[in-house]
Motif scaffolding. Structure first.
Motif, PDB file in Angstrom:
ATOM      1  N   ALA A 288       2.911  10.527 -23.212  1.00  0.00           N
ATOM      2  CA  ALA A 288       1.842   9.916 -22.403  1.00  0.00           C
ATOM      3  C   ALA A 288       1.458   8.526 -22.922  1.00  0.00           C
ATOM      4  N   GLN A 289       2.482   7.720 -23.235  1.00  0.00           N
ATOM      5  CA  GLN A 289       2.230   6.385 -23.772  1.00  0.00           C
ATOM      6  C   GLN A 289       2.548   5.276 -22.771  1.00  0.00           C
ATOM      7  N   ILE A 290       2.834   5.638 -21.541  1.00  0.00           N
ATOM      8  CA  ILE A 290       3.226   4.624 -20.548  1.00  0.00           C
ATOM      9  C   ILE A 290       1.984   3.935 -20.005  1.00  0.00           C
ATOM     10  N   TYR A 291       2.078   2.615 -19.890  1.00  0.00           N
ATOM     11  CA  TYR A 291       1.005   1.839 -19.258  1.00  0.00           C
ATOM     12  C   TYR A 291       1.421   1.532 -17.823  1.00  0.00           C
ATOM     13  N   TYR A 292       0.586   1.936 -16.873  1.00  0.00           N
ATOM     14  CA  TYR A 292       0.869   1.705 -15.462  1.00  0.00           C
ATOM     15  C   TYR A 292      -0.017   0.561 -14.955  1.00  0.00           C
TER      16      TYR A 292
ATOM     17  N   SER B  18     -10.397   9.563  -9.661  1.00  0.00           N
ATOM     18  CA  SER B  18      -9.829   8.214  -9.818  1.00  0.00           C
ATOM     19  C   SER B  18     -10.560   7.441 -10.912  1.00  0.00           C
ATOM     20  N   VAL B  19     -11.874   7.701 -11.013  1.00  0.00           N
ATOM     21  CA  VAL B  19     -12.689   7.002 -12.012  1.00  0.00           C
ATOM     22  C   VAL B  19     -12.607   7.696 -13.366  1.00  0.00           C
ATOM     23  N   THR B  20     -12.791   8.997 -13.376  1.00  0.00           N
ATOM     24  CA  THR B  20     -12.884   9.713 -14.656  1.00  0.00           C
ATOM     25  C   THR B  20     -11.535   9.868 -15.348  1.00  0.00           C
ATOM     26  N   GLU B  21     -10.453   9.983 -14.566  1.00  0.00           N
ATOM     27  CA  GLU B  21      -9.124  10.193 -15.156  1.00  0.00           C
ATOM     28  C   GLU B  21      -8.250   8.950 -15.068  1.00  0.00           C
ATOM     29  N   TYR B  22      -8.842   7.827 -14.693  1.00  0.00           N
ATOM     30  CA  TYR B  22      -8.143   6.537 -14.636  1.00  0.00           C
ATOM     31  C   TYR B  22      -6.870   6.623 -13.796  1.00  0.00           C
ATOM     32  N   LEU B  23      -7.007   7.201 -12.618  1.00  0.00           N
ATOM     33  CA  LEU B  23      -5.861   7.367 -11.722  1.00  0.00           C
ATOM     34  C   LEU B  23      -5.882   6.382 -10.566  1.00  0.00           C
ATOM     35  N   SER B  24      -6.620   5.314 -10.694  1.00  0.00           N
ATOM     36  CA  SER B  24      -6.726   4.358  -9.586  1.00  0.00           C
ATOM     37  C   SER B  24      -5.398   3.645  -9.382  1.00  0.00           C
TER      38      SER B  24
ATOM     39  N   MET C 245       0.826  -1.208   0.000  1.00  0.00           N
ATOM     40  CA  MET C 245       0.000   0.000   0.000  1.00  0.00           C
ATOM     41  C   MET C 245       0.863   1.263   0.000  1.00  0.00           C
ATOM     42  N   LYS C 246       1.983   1.238   0.723  1.00  0.00           N
ATOM     43  CA  LYS C 246       2.901   2.385   0.700  1.00  0.00           C
ATOM     44  C   LYS C 246       3.523   2.557  -0.684  1.00  0.00           C
ATOM     45  N   TYR C 247       3.820   1.445  -1.324  1.00  0.00           N
ATOM     46  CA  TYR C 247       4.423   1.481  -2.658  1.00  0.00           C
ATOM     47  C   TYR C 247       3.474   2.119  -3.678  1.00  0.00           C
ATOM     48  N   GLY C 248       2.172   1.933  -3.471  1.00  0.00           N
ATOM     49  CA  GLY C 248       1.180   2.524  -4.364  1.00  0.00           C
ATOM     50  C   GLY C 248       1.258   4.039  -4.421  1.00  0.00           C
ATOM     51  N   PHE C 249       1.782   4.647  -3.356  1.00  0.00           N
ATOM     52  CA  PHE C 249       1.923   6.114  -3.327  1.00  0.00           C
ATOM     53  C   PHE C 249       2.772   6.604  -4.495  1.00  0.00           C
ATOM     54  N   TYR C 250       3.819   5.848  -4.850  1.00  0.00           N
ATOM     55  CA  TYR C 250       4.736   6.290  -5.903  1.00  0.00           C
ATOM     56  C   TYR C 250       4.158   6.037  -7.290  1.00  0.00           C
ATOM     57  N   LYS C 251       3.223   5.114  -7.400  1.00  0.00           N
ATOM     58  CA  LYS C 251       2.505   4.960  -8.674  1.00  0.00           C
ATOM     59  C   LYS C 251       1.681   6.213  -8.951  1.00  0.00           C
ATOM     60  N   ALA C 252       1.062   6.716  -7.891  1.00  0.00           N
ATOM     61  CA  ALA C 252       0.182   7.864  -8.063  1.00  0.00           C
ATOM     62  C   ALA C 252       0.940   9.174  -8.226  1.00  0.00           C
TER      63      ALA C 252
ATOM     64  N   TYR D 283      -5.244   0.617  -7.516  1.00  0.00           N
ATOM     65  CA  TYR D 283      -5.474  -0.825  -7.382  1.00  0.00           C
ATOM     66  C   TYR D 283      -6.346  -1.351  -8.518  1.00  0.00           C
ATOM     67  N   ASP D 284      -6.275  -2.660  -8.705  1.00  0.00           N
ATOM     68  CA  ASP D 284      -6.993  -3.279  -9.824  1.00  0.00           C
ATOM     69  C   ASP D 284      -8.390  -3.766  -9.454  1.00  0.00           C
ATOM     70  N   THR D 285      -8.787  -3.604  -8.192  1.00  0.00           N
ATOM     71  CA  THR D 285     -10.090  -4.135  -7.770  1.00  0.00           C
ATOM     72  C   THR D 285     -11.112  -3.041  -7.484  1.00  0.00           C
ATOM     73  N   ILE D 286     -10.842  -1.839  -7.935  1.00  0.00           N
ATOM     74  CA  ILE D 286     -11.796  -0.746  -7.713  1.00  0.00           C
ATOM     75  C   ILE D 286     -12.888  -0.850  -8.776  1.00  0.00           C
ATOM     76  N   ASN D 287     -14.013  -1.405  -8.373  1.00  0.00           N
ATOM     77  CA  ASN D 287     -15.098  -1.657  -9.335  1.00  0.00           C
ATOM     78  C   ASN D 287     -16.105  -0.506  -9.343  1.00  0.00           C
ATOM     79  N   LEU D 288     -15.591   0.721  -9.422  1.00  0.00           N
ATOM     80  CA  LEU D 288     -16.446   1.895  -9.535  1.00  0.00           C
ATOM     81  C   LEU D 288     -16.489   2.335 -10.993  1.00  0.00           C
ATOM     82  N   GLY D 289     -17.701   2.598 -11.488  1.00  0.00           N
ATOM     83  CA  GLY D 289     -17.856   3.070 -12.851  1.00  0.00           C
ATOM     84  C   GLY D 289     -18.439   4.466 -12.879  1.00  0.00           C
ATOM     85  N   LEU D 290     -18.651   4.975 -14.075  1.00  0.00           N
ATOM     86  CA  LEU D 290     -19.206   6.326 -14.215  1.00  0.00           C
ATOM     87  C   LEU D 290     -20.612   6.420 -13.619  1.00  0.00           C
ATOM     88  N   ASP D 291     -21.375   5.309 -13.663  1.00  0.00           N
ATOM     89  CA  ASP D 291     -22.726   5.320 -13.086  1.00  0.00           C
ATOM     90  C   ASP D 291     -22.686   5.477 -11.568  1.00  0.00           C
TER      91      ASP D 291
END
Length: 633
Positions: free
Chosen positions: A376-380, A549-555, A356-363, A557-565
């Motif tokens: 802006a072609q990097i896949y995270y 996090s949802v609109t700009e795809y800045l999440s 979880m601490k490591y995730g800070f540097y992804k963001a 983790y891979d389990t955030i199941n939130l959508g635009l709705d």
């Protein structure tokens, strides 16, 4: 006098120990840097004397063969030419040289044995002769035989030449250097270890920084690093404890490389194709540990790797960190052994916190300086986000323990999470070591993290997944812990997501008030009662983080199941909570917003002591099941 000297010496030793104790980390870092990097530079420097010696040999051979006359050597030999006594001496020297030359045949057996002995995956033979011109057995044999035939030629055609003596001496020097080098490296393991570590450091450096002018990567593949990886994998397959030493090499070389080339390493890992450095090889070997069910060592190495990345503030997109924890959890779950879990639970908990601490540097890390980042072609790849649920499932469903022991294990889990939560969340982007050109206002959403609360999403997202699972399983006693005892602000962030999902579930049901609606209503009351304790600014601020996090795809983790709705349901939760802060009457809400009226009604009309009543109910259930004495801890 002697007593005085003895006391002053003891005082000096005491001060040295005190200095080491106070500056232990700095001293350890300095020692590591000087041992390996100095060794690397020293062995590179020793190449120059060998080149000078080789140049001297070439000059002597050319002079002997009369291919070119060097004035100084011609004048020197002129003093001794035409001396008849030299012919007998030269003949003796030549026969001695023949004997010395064929000593090299006996060295072949020795060098063959040296090829079988290894230090950290590299044979002692390669350690001795790598980076050396003359001391290589093949080149050395060629030179010595060449010198022999040069002297034979000289004796046949110019028997009175004094030059036979320096060629003979040069032969002795070469053989002496060869033998002394073998003696030093085979009898002093410290020298061998330092040189091989220096070699790995140098090879890793080449792998990292090889670029050409067109910004396309020149891919350098190191045979030394490849052999180190293969040796580690073989030792893991044989369950040879020596593999731990190889992992130590990965750690030290990676540490030295990150200290000096961290931005180049981070850019390396954004590319689709690159030859592997020590960090990638370390990552591959962790996979082998997991595959061979060496879970304790796999967890230990995983923690070392992630700790090193956190200490150096880098996020490497190509490492398989996402899969390691998941595979470890699967392996531990399949064993269903309480003993194995007890042996690994502290390491597992640390792995969860470090992830979880490591995730800070992804963001928050700036990748705009990289070749792909500029466009802006990097896949995270997102981090594995189900880690709290997996740990919970092992305790609740996999290991075979009674209900009381299971309850105690879960309380320990929740308490550890609570006590470590502040260290996870309170990480500020302004603590990062950045260049002055870095634009804090532009690059990432999380740059706006509240200075006092920190980045609540690091723990908040995984925690929301765990609470959702507890709600689905209707684990009232375990939910009560988070509502009443979990005092970090991450719980509020998690409750925002949980409330959003519950409101979405309520909105999706078109039927009247049924049994299922009562269940949703009950859990929604608990969650909203918890959220009412949070201040209005934090609610607005963190709703904005979830939204982006949802609109700009800045999440993260891979389990955030939130959508635009879900965002419209999040907005309803936010409005209902903020309206309650201002005590707005429910009658003022438009009838065109029935869902907002319903949610605001729940917020307004829920009893103030709902969570206190929940706590009392859970305590009574615990006493009835396990007895009052089990509250003694």
């Amino acid at each position: 006098m002697k007593k005085k000297h003895y006391q002053s010496l003891n005082e000096l030793k005491r001060r040295v120990r005190e200095f080491k104790r106070k500056n232990h980390k700095k001293y350890r870092d300095f020692k590591t840097r000087t041992e390996y990097t100095t060794s690397y530079r020293l062995h590179k420097f020793l190449l120059y004397p060998e080149l000078i010696l080789l140049a001297c040999l070439v000059i002597i051979v050319i002079e002997q063969m009369n291919l070119y006359n060097f004035p100084y050597l011609s004048n020197l030999s002129g003093y001794f030419n035409e001396n008849e006594g030299l012919i007998s001496l030269n003949t003796q020297l030549l026969f001695s040289q023949v004997s010395v030359t064929f000593i090299i045949l006996s060295l072949l057996t020795l060098t063959t044995n040296l090829k079988k002995e290894q230090v950290f995956g590299t044979s002692v033979y390669r350690i001795i002769f790598t980076g050396s011109v003359i001391s290589n057995i093949t080149i050395l044999s060629f030179i010595i035989f060449l010198l022999l035939f040069v002297n034979i030629y000289t004796l046949m055609f110019i028997p009175s030449m004094i030059s036979i003596l320096p060629v003979f001496i040069m032969t002795l020097i070469l053989l002496s250097l060869f033998i002394l080098k073998i003696i030093c490296f085979t009898n002093n393991k410290f020298i061998s270890i330092n040189k091989v570590a220096g070699l790995y450091y140098g090879e890793n450096k080449k792998t990292i920084i090889k670029f050409n002018k067109n910004r396309m990567r020149f891919r350098y593949k190191s045979d030394f690093l490849y052999d180190l990886k293969e040796d580690t994998i073989v030792k893991i397959l044989k369950n040879d404890i020596e593999y731990k030493k190889n992992f130590h090499v990965f750690k030290v070389i990676s540490y030295l490389s990150l200290s000096k080339y961290k931005y180049a390493i981070q850019e390396n890992h954004t590319e689709d194709f690159f030859y592997k450095d020590t960090l990638s090889i370390w990552d591959d070997c962790i996979v082998e540990l997991i595959a061979n069910q060496l879970y304790s060592e796999a967890i230990y190495q995983y923690n070392n790797l992630v700790s090193l990345l956190i200490d150096n503030e880098v996020y490497l997109t190509k490492l398989r960190i996402n899969n390691h924890l998941k595979e470890i959890f699967i392996g531990l779950s399949s064993s269903k052994s309480n003993l194995i879990f007890e042996q690994n639970k502290l390491g597992l908990m640390r792995a969860i916190i470090l992830t979880m601490k490591y995730g800070f540097y992804k963001a928050n890390n700036d990748f705009s300086y990289t070749r792909l980042g500029k466009d802006a072609q990097i896949y995270y790849p997102n981090l594995y986000g189900n880690l709290l649920n997996d740990y919970y499932d092992i305790i609740d469903k996999k290991i075979e323990v009674n209900r009381l022991e299971k309850s105690k294990q879960l309380i320990d889990f929740f308490e550890t999470l609570r006590t470590e939560s502040r260290g996870i969340s309170r990480r500020s982007v302004f603590d990062l070591k950045r260049n002055d050109e870095y634009n804090y206002d532009k690059y990432r959403l999380y740059n706006y993290s509240n200075e006092f609360e920190g980045d609540l999403s690091l723990l908040g997202f995984p925690l929301s997944q765990l609470i959702i699972q507890l709600i689905q399983e209707d684990k009232k006693s375990r939910l009560e812990y988070f509502y009443n005892y979990f005092n970090d602000n991450s719980i509020y962030f998690a409750c925002l997501i949980v409330a959003t999902k519950l409101v979405g579930l309520m909105d999706s049901r078109n039927s009247g008030y049924s049994k299922e609606d009562k269940v949703i209503d009950k859990h929604l009351k608990y969650v909203l009662s918890k959220l009412k304790m949070w201040d209005g600014y934090s609610i607005k601020f963190n709703c904005n983080i979830i939204n982006k996090s949802v609109t700009e795809y800045l999440s993260i983790y891979d389990t955030i199941n939130l959508g635009l709705d879900d965002l419209k349901h999040l907005d309803i939760v936010k409005q209902a909570l903020l309206m309650s802060k201002h005590q707005i009457e429910i009658s003022k809400i438009s009838e065109s917003q029935p869902l907002l009226r319903d949610i605001y009604g729940i917020v307004c009309f829920t009893e103030e002591n709902l969570l206190t009543e929940m706590k009392e109910e859970v305590e009574m259930e615990y006493i009835n099941e396990f007895g009052i004495l089990n509250f003694m801890r």
